[in-house]
Structure formats: structure tokens, C-alpha cells
Scaffold this active site. Structure first.
Site, PDB file in Angstrom:
ATOM      1  N   PRO A  65      37.314  44.281  36.714  1.00 28.33           N
ATOM      2  CA  PRO A  65      36.406  45.119  37.629  1.00 28.33           C
ATOM      3  C   PRO A  65      35.190  44.501  38.330  1.00 28.33           C
ATOM      4  CG  PRO A  65      35.703  45.231  35.184  1.00 28.33           C
ATOM      5  CD  PRO A  65      37.054  44.242  35.265  1.00 28.33           C
ATOM      6  N   CYS A  66      35.703  43.737  39.424  1.00 25.92           N
ATOM      7  CA  CYS A  66      34.598  43.171  40.139  1.00 25.92           C
ATOM      8  C   CYS A  66      33.672  44.022  41.025  1.00 25.92           C
ATOM      9  CB  CYS A  66      35.105  42.123  41.094  1.00 25.92           C
ATOM     10  SG  CYS A  66      36.575  42.820  42.184  1.00 25.92           S
ATOM     11  N   HIS A  67      34.066  45.250  41.067  1.00 23.52           N
ATOM     12  CA  HIS A  67      33.491  46.470  41.595  1.00 23.52           C
ATOM     13  C   HIS A  67      32.214  46.753  40.799  1.00 23.52           C
ATOM     14  CE1 HIS A  67      36.190  48.363  38.821  1.00 23.52           C
ATOM     15  NE2 HIS A  67      34.948  49.181  38.556  1.00 23.52           N
TER      16      HIS A  67
END
Length: 282
Positions: free
Chosen positions: A243-245
Site C-alpha cells: 500500500p504505497c498509497h
């Protein structure tokens, strides 16, 4: 037009027009639905009203969320990063490609891939029999570009279009955390030791929370490595599952996202609302 396409258009409109606070009627007209039917469709997908979703898109919310999340990350650090977050634990399992596997470059490996609809746009997912090796939103790059990158990463593998093999993964990626009871989704990726460490750290950010690049660097024991962390985040090969968001700037600003800042903002709002059932009626 499918329901996913209508929702994608609606949330893009909400992001672009957030400053003017569009009404339910305006958003519904944008996707050619009556306000009544649009409200029902949006609520069924997001579990909340368009009005509440719009509220969560604001920058001030991001700043407050960042301040809130620092304590969550500290808690994760106290128990050890390898323990995972309370919602991500036992759901996603990341394994790095071994040196031997890297050397063979995917020889004898079959990679199945498919393009699927999502509320955030078309999503390419590719998997081997040992796990997901790529997930990317199309739009900022096209399908051929993504497939070319897959062939570069796994040059000796066999690439086969098989959406039926990847559809179950997509269904679980978009499901609620409490619905993920079928065992972990495995991720199989190749990267440097530092990149793998950053990607693992991302998976310890609780669902619906955000942290800063500096927080991630500090968690890894490299407090001055924010830029290196940003570079590792930017080459994340598996959207959503890694989850780089959930990483933003220290100021509360969004920061970059390889699949577009608007998409990043929407995914954050989507997760936040789903992580807080009590907010759905607001």
C-alpha cells in the site's frame, strides 16, 4: 457503461471539483443518473454517501490523519515491524525472490495476467503459482508497457492472458478487511534489500491510515533516508496490496503516486471510510 465505470467517473469528478463542493445532483448528472439511483449505487460501492466521501478527500483531513497515524506506527514499532498491523496481518504475505530464482529469471514459470475493472480504473494483475508479481492501474501507462516490464522482470517466463486466474485476487483486493478470511494473498517480487524492507514496512501501516516518508525511514533505522524511501515507494510493483498509497509528505500533502495523485487521494478516502463503519451514515 458499467457500475465500476460510473463510480470511476464520479470519484474523478469529486476530486477535480472538490474545491467547489459539488452537490449530489451535479455529480449524478455527470454520470447520467438520477440523484436517487446515483446515491444508492455510490453507497453500495463505498458504504457511505457521496457527501461524506467528498469530506474525506480534503487536505485538512489528510493532515489530521497523519498526526493520528503516528501513534499507530509507533505501536507497530513497539511490537516489531515483522508482526504486521492488526488488519493487514494474515492477509498479505510478501516474499522476495531468492538469488537463485533471480538468476534463472523466471525459467519454467507461468505468469497469468488479466485486466479487471475497479472503482479506481482498469487494473492489471499478474500472478505466478507462488503469488502476485504485479498489479498496476492502467491509464498512466498502457497494457503493452506494463506487459513489457513484466517480460523484462521475468524474461524466461511464459506470459499467458488468463483473467479467470487473476479475478479471485482482484475480488479479495477490493473486499473489506473483515471479508479476507481465505488465507493470505502471497506476493512474489524482486527488489534490492532496501526496497523489500520498505515494501514490508508499507504493509505494516494500518488499513485506513497514512504515515510520512520520514516515518517509514525512521522505522527502518535510517532517519535521513526519506528520499531513498520515496524512490522505493515509487517503484512498488504491486498496487494496493503493497500500500504505497498510504505514504504522504510530512506536511500532509499527498506526495507522488505512480498511478496518479487523484487516484491516490481516492484510495485513501475509500480505505478510511471502510475502516470506520460508524462514519458511513454521516
Amino acid at each position: 457503461m458499467s457500475d465500476y465505470e460510473r463510480i470511476e467517473q464520479a470519484i474523478t469528478y469529486l476530486v477535480e471539483q472538490a474545491g467547489s463542493q459539488p452537490t449530489l445532483e451535479q455529480v449524478a448528472a455527470h454520470v447520467n443518473l438520477s440523484p436517487y439511483h446515483f446515491q444508492r449505487l455510490f453507497t453500495r460501492w463505498a458504504g457511505t454517501s457521496p457527501k461524506r466521501f467528498l469530506q474525506v478527500l480534503t487536505l485538512e483531513h489528510s493532515k489530521a490523519l497523519l498526526a493520528e497515524s503516528r501513534s499507530l506506527l509507533d505501536t507497530a514499532l513497539d511490537i516489531g515491524l515483522s508482526g504486521g498491523s492488526r488488519l493487514h496481518d494474515h492477509f498479505v504475505q510478501l516474499e522476495a525472490v531468492t538469488p537463485g530464482e533471480f538468476k534463472t529469471r523466471g525459467e519454467g514459470v507461468r505468469i497469468s495476467y488479466g485486466v479487471h475493472e475497479s472503482p479506481f480504473g482498469e487494473l492489471l494483475v499478474a500472478r505466478t503459482d507462488r503469488g502476485v508479481c504485479r498489479a498496476a492501474f492502467l491509464g498512466y501507462s498502457d497494457l503493452e508497457t506494463e506487459l513489457a516490464q513484466l517480460r523484462t522482470d521475468w524474461p524466461a517466463s511464459t506470459l499467458v492472458e488468463d483473467a479467470a486466474a487473476t479475478e479471485p485476487v482482484v475480488a479479495r483486493m477490493l473486499g473489506r478487511p473483515e471479508e479476507r478470511a481465505e488465507g493470505p494473498i502471497s506476493i512474489r517480487v524482486s527488489g534490492t534489500n532496501f526496497q523489500i524492507a520498505v515494501w514490508r514496512a508499507l504493509m505494516n501501516i494500518p488499513y485506513g491510515a497514512v504515515v510520512s516518508y520520514g516515518d517509514i525511514a525512521r522505522s527502518l533505522g535510517y532517519p535521513r533516508a526519506s528520499r531513498a524511501v520515496g524512490n522505493a515507494v515509487g517503484v512498488n510493483p504491486v498496487a494496493l496490496l503493497i500500500p504505497c498509497h498510504r505514504v504522504i509528505q510530512q506536511s500532509g500533502a499527498l506526495g507522488g503516486y505512480r498511478w496518479g495523485p487523484n487516484r491516490k487521494r481516492v484510495i485513501q478516502a475509500w480505505e478510511r471510510l471502510r475502516a470506520e463503519p460508524e462514519a458511513v451514515t454521516a
